[in-house]
Design a protein around this motif. Structure first.
Motif, PDB file in Angstrom:
ATOM      1  N   GLY A   1       0.810  -1.215   0.000  1.00  0.00           N
ATOM      2  CA  GLY A   1       0.000   0.000   0.000  1.00  0.00           C
ATOM      3  C   GLY A   1       0.844   1.265   0.000  1.00  0.00           C
ATOM      4  N   PHE A   2       1.971   1.225   0.698  1.00  0.00           N
ATOM      5  CA  PHE A   2       2.870   2.378   0.770  1.00  0.00           C
ATOM      6  C   PHE A   2       4.152   2.168  -0.030  1.00  0.00           C
ATOM      7  CE2 PHE A   2       0.230   3.124   4.516  1.00  0.00           C
ATOM      8  CZ  PHE A   2      -0.080   4.459   4.327  1.00  0.00           C
ATOM      9  N   HIS A   3       4.231   1.055  -0.769  1.00  0.00           N
ATOM     10  CA  HIS A   3       5.393   0.742  -1.601  1.00  0.00           C
ATOM     11  C   HIS A   3       6.690   0.763  -0.791  1.00  0.00           C
ATOM     12  CE1 HIS A   3       2.722   1.162  -5.001  1.00  0.00           C
ATOM     13  NE2 HIS A   3       2.361   2.341  -4.533  1.00  0.00           N
ATOM     14  N   ARG A   4       6.668   0.073   0.360  1.00  0.00           N
ATOM     15  CA  ARG A   4       7.832   0.054   1.240  1.00  0.00           C
ATOM     16  C   ARG A   4       8.181  -1.373   1.646  1.00  0.00           C
ATOM     17  NH1 ARG A   4       8.583   5.183   1.833  1.00  0.00           N
ATOM     18  NH2 ARG A   4       7.142   6.660   2.703  1.00  0.00           N
ATOM     19  N   TYR A   5       9.471  -1.555   1.872  1.00  0.00           N
ATOM     20  CA  TYR A   5       9.992  -2.798   2.432  1.00  0.00           C
ATOM     21  C   TYR A   5      10.651  -2.442   3.754  1.00  0.00           C
ATOM     22  CZ  TYR A   5       9.286  -5.290  -1.961  1.00  0.00           C
ATOM     23  OH  TYR A   5       8.725  -5.890  -3.057  1.00  0.00           O
ATOM     24  N   TYR A   6      10.445  -3.267   4.762  1.00  0.00           N
ATOM     25  CA  TYR A   6      11.029  -3.057   6.082  1.00  0.00           C
ATOM     26  C   TYR A   6      11.894  -4.259   6.435  1.00  0.00           C
ATOM     27  CZ  TYR A   6       7.408   0.513   6.482  1.00  0.00           C
ATOM     28  OH  TYR A   6       6.605   1.607   6.266  1.00  0.00           O
ATOM     29  N   ALA A   7      13.192  -4.050   6.459  1.00  0.00           N
ATOM     30  CA  ALA A   7      14.125  -5.097   6.883  1.00  0.00           C
ATOM     31  C   ALA A   7      14.215  -5.024   8.402  1.00  0.00           C
ATOM     32  CB  ALA A   7      15.494  -4.864   6.253  1.00  0.00           C
ATOM     33  N   LEU A   8      13.992  -6.132   9.063  1.00  0.00           N
ATOM     34  CA  LEU A   8      14.039  -6.150  10.522  1.00  0.00           C
ATOM     35  C   LEU A   8      15.491  -6.299  10.986  1.00  0.00           C
ATOM     36  CD1 LEU A   8      11.052  -6.583   9.919  1.00  0.00           C
ATOM     37  CD2 LEU A   8      10.960  -8.074  11.897  1.00  0.00           C
ATOM     38  N   VAL A   9      15.934  -5.324  11.775  1.00  0.00           N
ATOM     39  CA  VAL A   9      17.312  -5.259  12.258  1.00  0.00           C
ATOM     40  C   VAL A   9      17.314  -5.294  13.785  1.00  0.00           C
ATOM     41  CG1 VAL A   9      18.183  -4.027  10.237  1.00  0.00           C
ATOM     42  CG2 VAL A   9      17.264  -2.726  12.148  1.00  0.00           C
ATOM     43  N   PRO A  10      18.458  -5.546  14.398  1.00  0.00           N
ATOM     44  CA  PRO A  10      18.513  -5.619  15.872  1.00  0.00           C
ATOM     45  C   PRO A  10      18.109  -4.304  16.544  1.00  0.00           C
ATOM     46  CG  PRO A  10      20.495  -6.560  14.898  1.00  0.00           C
ATOM     47  CD  PRO A  10      19.745  -5.884  13.777  1.00  0.00           C
ATOM     48  N   PRO A  11      17.573  -4.403  17.756  1.00  0.00           N
ATOM     49  CA  PRO A  11      17.252  -3.192  18.523  1.00  0.00           C
ATOM     50  C   PRO A  11      18.503  -2.339  18.690  1.00  0.00           C
ATOM     51  CG  PRO A  11      16.426  -5.154  19.640  1.00  0.00           C
ATOM     52  CD  PRO A  11      17.275  -5.630  18.499  1.00  0.00           C
ATOM     53  N   GLY A  12      18.302  -1.042  18.687  1.00  0.00           N
ATOM     54  CA  GLY A  12      19.418  -0.117  18.865  1.00  0.00           C
ATOM     55  C   GLY A  12      20.094   0.300  17.573  1.00  0.00           C
ATOM     56  N   THR A  13      19.717  -0.304  16.456  1.00  0.00           N
ATOM     57  CA  THR A  13      20.344   0.028  15.168  1.00  0.00           C
ATOM     58  C   THR A  13      20.136   1.495  14.811  1.00  0.00           C
ATOM     59  OG1 THR A  13      20.125  -2.237  14.360  1.00  0.00           O
ATOM     60  CG2 THR A  13      20.375  -0.525  12.700  1.00  0.00           C
ATOM     61  N   ALA A  14      18.980   2.043  15.128  1.00  0.00           N
ATOM     62  CA  ALA A  14      18.665   3.425  14.740  1.00  0.00           C
ATOM     63  C   ALA A  14      19.648   4.439  15.313  1.00  0.00           C
ATOM     64  CB  ALA A  14      17.245   3.778  15.171  1.00  0.00           C
ATOM     65  N   GLU A  15      20.182   4.164  16.510  1.00  0.00           N
ATOM     66  CA  GLU A  15      21.112   5.118  17.128  1.00  0.00           C
ATOM     67  C   GLU A  15      22.401   5.270  16.316  1.00  0.00           C
ATOM     68  OE1 GLU A  15      19.708   2.605  19.346  1.00  0.00           O
ATOM     69  OE2 GLU A  15      18.126   4.035  19.770  1.00  0.00           O
ATOM     70  N   ALA A  16      22.792   4.232  15.611  1.00  0.00           N
ATOM     71  CA  ALA A  16      24.033   4.279  14.834  1.00  0.00           C
ATOM     72  C   ALA A  16      23.776   4.460  13.340  1.00  0.00           C
ATOM     73  CB  ALA A  16      24.831   2.985  15.066  1.00  0.00           C
TER      74      ALA A  16
END
Length: 108
Positions: free
Chosen positions: A27-42
């Motif tokens: 619906g939003f033309h997106r793929y979400y790869a699931l990564v370990p918690p805390g990845t966003a900080e780096a």
């Protein structure tokens, strides 16, 4: 991924991420790869967003492993194959950078 065919894209994502799980939201033309918690900080690239704790992400049922025809419901493009078997941030970032580079070539 060099294709618009969801089956081809899923196979190539599975290969690129060593079987790490990926959710597709058609619906939003997106793929979400699931990564370990805390990845966003780096995560330091403006090319793709790494969602942070507190962000809502609808997770499809475990048996939703293909598009449901004309619906826009999310499904597992690459199903989770084992507990804690997530995508590595390095693999996701490498694919994002390659894809961004190819997209830039298409625009010129």
């Amino acid at each position: 991924m060099g294709s618009d065919d969801p089956t081809t894209v899923s196979a190539r994502l599975a290969e690129s991420f060593n079987g790490g799980p990926v959710i597709h939201d058609p619906g939003f033309h997106r793929y979400y790869a699931l990564v370990p918690p805390g990845t966003a900080e780096a995560w330091h690239t403006p090319v793709a967003e790494c969602i942070t704790a507190g962000t809502y992400l609808g997770v499809p049922r475990a048996d939703r492993v293909e598009s449901n025809g004309g619906t826009r419901s999310s499904y597992w493009s690459v199903p989770m194959s084992r507990p804690n078997g997530l995508c590595t941030a390095a693999d996701v970032l490498a694919l994002v950078k390659v894809g961004h580079g190819l997209a830039g070539e298409d625009e010129s």
